[in-house]
Enzyme design. Sequence first.
Site, PDB file in Angstrom:
ATOM      1  N   THR A 328      -9.779 -24.685 -28.853  1.00 50.71           N
ATOM      2  CA  THR A 328     -10.746 -24.592 -29.946  1.00 50.71           C
ATOM      3  C   THR A 328     -12.147 -24.825 -29.398  1.00 50.71           C
ATOM      4  O   THR A 328     -12.338 -25.679 -28.526  1.00 50.71           O
ATOM      5  CB  THR A 328     -10.425 -25.616 -31.056  1.00 50.71           C
ATOM      6  OG1 THR A 328     -11.395 -25.492 -32.097  1.00 50.71           O
ATOM      7  CG2 THR A 328     -10.423 -27.035 -30.539  1.00 50.71           C
ATOM      8  N   HIS A 380       1.430 -38.318 -27.002  1.00 45.51           N
ATOM      9  CA  HIS A 380       1.870 -39.275 -25.982  1.00 45.51           C
ATOM     10  C   HIS A 380       3.391 -39.440 -25.979  1.00 45.51           C
ATOM     11  O   HIS A 380       3.962 -39.988 -25.032  1.00 45.51           O
ATOM     12  CB  HIS A 380       1.197 -40.630 -26.225  1.00 45.51           C
ATOM     13  CG  HIS A 380       0.965 -41.415 -24.971  1.00 45.51           C
ATOM     14  ND1 HIS A 380       1.596 -41.138 -23.782  1.00 45.51           N
ATOM     15  CD2 HIS A 380       0.156 -42.480 -24.710  1.00 45.51           C
ATOM     16  CE1 HIS A 380       1.207 -41.994 -22.855  1.00 45.51           C
ATOM     17  NE2 HIS A 380       0.325 -42.823 -23.389  1.00 45.51           N
TER      18      HIS A 380
END
Length: 409
Positions: A328, A380
């Site tokens: 993006t 994560h």
Amino acid sequence: MSTEIKAPAFPESVAEGTVATWHKHPGDAVSRDEIIVEIETDKVVLEVPSPVDGVLKEHKVNEDDVVESEQVLATVEEGATADAPKADASADESASDAKAEATESSDEEAVQVGDKLVAPAAKKLAAENNVDLSQVQGTGKGGRVLKEDVQNAIKNGPKASPAPAAPAAAAPVAGAREEKRVPMSRMRQTIAKRLVQAQQTAAMLTTYNEVDMKPVMDLRKQYKELFEKTHNGTRLGFMSFFVKAATEALKRFPDVNASIDGTDIVYHGYQDIGVAVSTPRGLMVPVLRDTDSLTLAGIESTISDFGKRGRDGKIGIEDMQGGTFTITNGGVFGSLMSTPILNPPQTAILGMHKIQERPMAVNGEVVIRPMMYLALSYDHRMIDGKDAVQFLVTIKELLEDPARILLEV
């Protein structure tokens, strides 16, 4: 013969849609392939054309109604023509109405205004249009002023000076606060739902770095005109360099290119990179397929096509399905730094930002360099911090030495 206009067959991932806009209404002439209605789904806006020439007979659903796949939306009378306006009939009706009003006014109990008898309807109309009744000649019984007389005076006669506007009718006072409530579009609802879902389900972290854009800018400046001439008007931008750098980095760090499906990890043996595109209807992420096999010109051409189709509302559902990684670019709007949000089920997203000249230490000297902050948000649960940092460093190194992209080193 009547022909049914049906909603298109929605893909499996789309359960229903909302009728957004009717472009044709009952009685309107329609041509074959002319757009009749737009249906907004949670991913794209679908245009429904007429399969035949004729006249739209009726709507089966209204705007904002929820429809399902292949539901009947309207019917078209095939081969019919729209009726011409009946001007003469309308004129006759208007004359009749005026006559009836005049008759009714003459029978109403008149009120005294100055030296004139005035029908209540005439007095009301005169007040609304600032007509001086003393200047109106009455044609009713006993010279009374009728509503018709006031109407004629509005067209031809003098008007009284307008009265000063009352305080209540004045413009809004300074500091007045207005509110406008509109329903959230289905696409915006879906975007909001997915963004909240990403934050609630993923262990999202963001790591930052910065890249010296001078090598890419110099290369682009050197070959910009030749590139455009060689590739039939396709312009060389920055996004193609980022896509190629990200593709190479994804091959080296397969965890970043993977996705999570329940308790399973899905490793993808290909690189399909989504490019976020801002459109009038909201953010869309069409996907570049097999970016490892695309050239810089192929990437730029496809992205340009996505941008044009996004503005025209032509991006299809198939263009946005899949994707293993997303890029993006908030820099086109002036963003210096941001934290991009994951695009589930992907596990990472790269954020580009504005190129800003800043003083940098290079070989012991302070020089001005065009710098860009890079942000990598990652899940994560899937990606360790070490791999995320090294992935972003790899992109930085490839962009600061573009030859490495071609050499894959």
